[in-house]
Enzyme design. Sequence first.
Site, PDB file in Angstrom:
ATOM      1  N   LYS A  94       4.928  -2.040   8.207  1.00 61.66           N
ATOM      2  CA  LYS A  94       5.985  -1.318   7.495  1.00 61.66           C
ATOM      3  C   LYS A  94       7.247  -2.165   7.548  1.00 61.66           C
ATOM      4  O   LYS A  94       7.696  -2.552   8.622  1.00 61.66           O
ATOM      5  CB  LYS A  94       6.223   0.037   8.166  1.00 61.66           C
ATOM      6  N   VAL A  99       5.254  -0.458   2.777  1.00 59.30           N
ATOM      7  CA  VAL A  99       4.160  -0.706   3.709  1.00 59.30           C
ATOM      8  C   VAL A  99       3.162  -1.669   3.073  1.00 59.30           C
ATOM      9  O   VAL A  99       2.793  -1.515   1.909  1.00 59.30           O
ATOM     10  CB  VAL A  99       3.440   0.607   4.104  1.00 59.30           C
ATOM     11  N   ILE A 115       0.817  -1.213   0.000  1.00 60.15           N
ATOM     12  CA  ILE A 115       0.000   0.000   0.000  1.00 60.15           C
ATOM     13  C   ILE A 115       0.850   1.261   0.000  1.00 60.15           C
ATOM     14  O   ILE A 115       0.327   2.365  -0.108  1.00 60.15           O
ATOM     15  CB  ILE A 115      -0.989   0.042   1.191  1.00 60.15           C
ATOM     16  N   GLY A 116       2.143   1.121   0.121  1.00 62.61           N
ATOM     17  CA  GLY A 116       2.973   2.317   0.094  1.00 62.61           C
ATOM     18  C   GLY A 116       4.424   1.933  -0.059  1.00 62.61           C
ATOM     19  O   GLY A 116       4.824   0.832   0.294  1.00 62.61           O
ATOM     20  N   GLY A 156       8.410   3.876  -0.144  1.00 67.86           N
ATOM     21  CA  GLY A 156       9.213   5.098  -0.162  1.00 67.86           C
ATOM     22  C   GLY A 156      10.563   4.847   0.449  1.00 67.86           C
ATOM     23  O   GLY A 156      10.659   4.280   1.526  1.00 67.86           O
ATOM     24  N   GLY A 157      11.620   5.255  -0.228  1.00 67.72           N
ATOM     25  CA  GLY A 157      12.963   5.075   0.299  1.00 67.72           C
ATOM     26  C   GLY A 157      13.253   3.617   0.569  1.00 67.72           C
ATOM     27  O   GLY A 157      13.070   2.771  -0.301  1.00 67.72           O
ATOM     28  N   SER A 158      13.658   3.314   1.791  1.00 68.13           N
ATOM     29  CA  SER A 158      14.053   1.946   2.098  1.00 68.13           C
ATOM     30  C   SER A 158      12.917   1.170   2.768  1.00 68.13           C
ATOM     31  O   SER A 158      13.140   0.087   3.277  1.00 68.13           O
ATOM     32  CB  SER A 158      15.289   1.951   2.981  1.00 68.13           C
ATOM     33  N   ASP A 167       7.994  16.353  10.413  1.00 71.53           N
ATOM     34  CA  ASP A 167       7.635  16.026   9.035  1.00 71.53           C
ATOM     35  C   ASP A 167       6.116  16.065   8.855  1.00 71.53           C
ATOM     36  O   ASP A 167       5.525  15.133   8.309  1.00 71.53           O
ATOM     37  CB  ASP A 167       8.216  14.664   8.655  1.00 71.53           C
TER      38      ASP A 167
END
Lengths: 355, 397
Positions: free
Chosen positions: B44, B29, B21-22, B24-26, B139
């Site tokens: 995650k 998810v 579902i996601g 990003g970077g390393s 963030d």
Amino acid sequence: MKGLFKSKPRTPVDIVRQTRDLLIYAGRSSDSREAKREEKMAELFKNIRELKCILYGNSESEPVSEACAQLTHEFFRENTLRLLITCLPKLNLEARKDATQVVANLQRQQVNSRLIASDYLEANLDLMDILIAGYENTDMALHYGAMLRECIRHQTVARYVLESQHMKKFFDYIQLPNFDIAADAAATFKELLTRHKSTVAEFLSKNYDWFFAEYNSKLLESTNYITRRQAVKLLGDILLDRSNSAVMTRYVSSRDNLRILMNLLRESSKSIQIEAFHVFKLFAANQNKPADIVSILVANKSKLLRLFADFKTDKEDEQFEADKAQVVKEIASLELRDRLERNAKQGPFEHHVEW
Amino acid sequence: MADVQRIYSANRFDYVLLDEIGNGGSATVYRAFYLPLNAVVAVKCLDLDRCNNGSLENIRLETQTMSCVDHPNLVRAYSSFVVDRNLWVVMPFMSVGSCLHAMKKAHPNGLEEIEICFILKETLKALDYLHRQGHIHRDVKAGNILVDSNGAVKLSDFGVSACMFDSGDRQRCRNTFTGTPCWMAPEVMQAETGYDSKADIWSFGITALELAHGHPPLSEYPPLKVLLMTVQNAPPRLGDKKFSKSFKDMVAMCLVKDPKKRPTAGKLLKHSFFKHAKPPELSLKKLLADFRPPLNPVKVLQIQNSESAQQLSSKNMASAAEYEARSMREYQKGISAWTFDIQELKAQASTLLLDDDNDETLESRLVDNYRDGLTVMGQCNQLFPLKCQTLTKSAQF
């Protein structure tokens, strides 16, 4: 009339005293009515938060040193810390977090330029037993762990923990299944073995045999990636510390240790390889290498040189490249010296370790 | 304390990963199934081997913070454990996904005020809780605000969150440089001055603009330029006629350059704008109705991105509209997921400064943009004090 009913603002000393009374109440078995107990507990949580606000300030105001000193003095004048630690499981999550921050801060407060927390803990070292055992309770581990790490900032406290039977338990705590708790234990373990140089050096020389036997088998040869990685990094930090030079010399003279490090050097994880190199280089750079170390290095010379040929850090690292060049030079020159020595001694050439 | 006990196990075989579902970077998810409770969760998976030793320490702190939060508007870590070289962090599954995702999917030009009001209020409650505990989130952005199908809103990703009370000291301020440039407060960029929880209030104001327009201000520029412009330009404002005065006023209060003059999260919650917040069944009705459960949101986003990019290039737009579109396009490429290395940026800045022959250097663009009398060196000294000072010196010879 108005002024008559307005209560005087409570001083830091008042708040500590009240907190102490409430902690004694909370520690007793609950014989009182449920509603009353709830009310008292809420009051306790409020007091602990107020203590935190005095020590840390808040978004509107900075902490006042005079108030902090009064609070600290009153806190350690009696057994408040012991009460707080033993009652911690009875607090709610927010109060536990506040209490942890209060205890952490108190370790640094000076009263008449003395760290009175250190004096108190020296007389109450058994509190460390409670904090360390906290790692076995998933709900308390992070709070007790954070307190513990602050307490071992005092050298006498760190010495007590290092010399206690608890030290052996850390090898298991570091590998607990919950990452947040295991990582906390690892952070404490690292702090114990790096902060107070002379104490650490003394501990390691006295306990060399069992400590490194455990370290090798449980940590460096663990099946858990993160355990191996952190252990080999910490090993490098320990051995490269000047104050531990005697321990380092002993460690790099053992062929069993070399075998373990060479296995780590071969791991598919880049991070572990790099950390392993920083320990391996000590074996290679040792100018008084025992014969069995030399023969292992010679037996695996070509494999080692091939490995180092394309061994690079992600970011350019001059120090690493210089170290690598030296290690390569050292290993490349070994055979000749080894042969000359063997000829002189006429001894048999053995290499049990096939890499 | 039943509510904070660890209910979810640290055993990988209790979890079945379903779909991604996601990403990003390393980290990736997954939607996952927790067998002992028949519950859907999010997991995650973070590749630890791609993290250096310094970030491992941050990961420990983040995971510990996440497992010790107890607030309806914060994503808690139910459990965390190591599987091979990955760290698995088990979290609640928020079926609508992030506000960024919901916006891109159905509202590319921003949400309605009634939706924004509710989402921001929930987010602000989370910030208030974090700040009171001495944490800075660092963030705050739409991409980190998650929504569940029942309208619950939770702030996530403590990836860069810092604790002001770490290890017993009240630290005057932090001076590490983290976050995502478009949302970053000016004082965070000027690393030498340090910053505190007020930096989150700035990012919160930027997030308000992001939700209102579909993208944050300056999202069409490269990171370095965003940095300089945030420090040099007047703060962005909410100008659109369709929004209420109290909304505009609230945003203006957050986007004040002097952090001391920004309200605390607690104070901001009392702002009149938030008095009108409606419960999610009213305020998020449309947003939740748009949402259809079984799809993989990442895939959908990718499809939409390529569609909108084609549409944009085929049309000839008036300059204002084009500006918006360009900004949107850059935004959809994923600035939200930039990983950001200040050392690299500083190095980049110094090469730009040294490179006299290149017309497209930083200076030429800067002079165009800021005709306020400050020299380029002056500006850069503010941003990169060490590097530029040495540069200035050598330039004198």
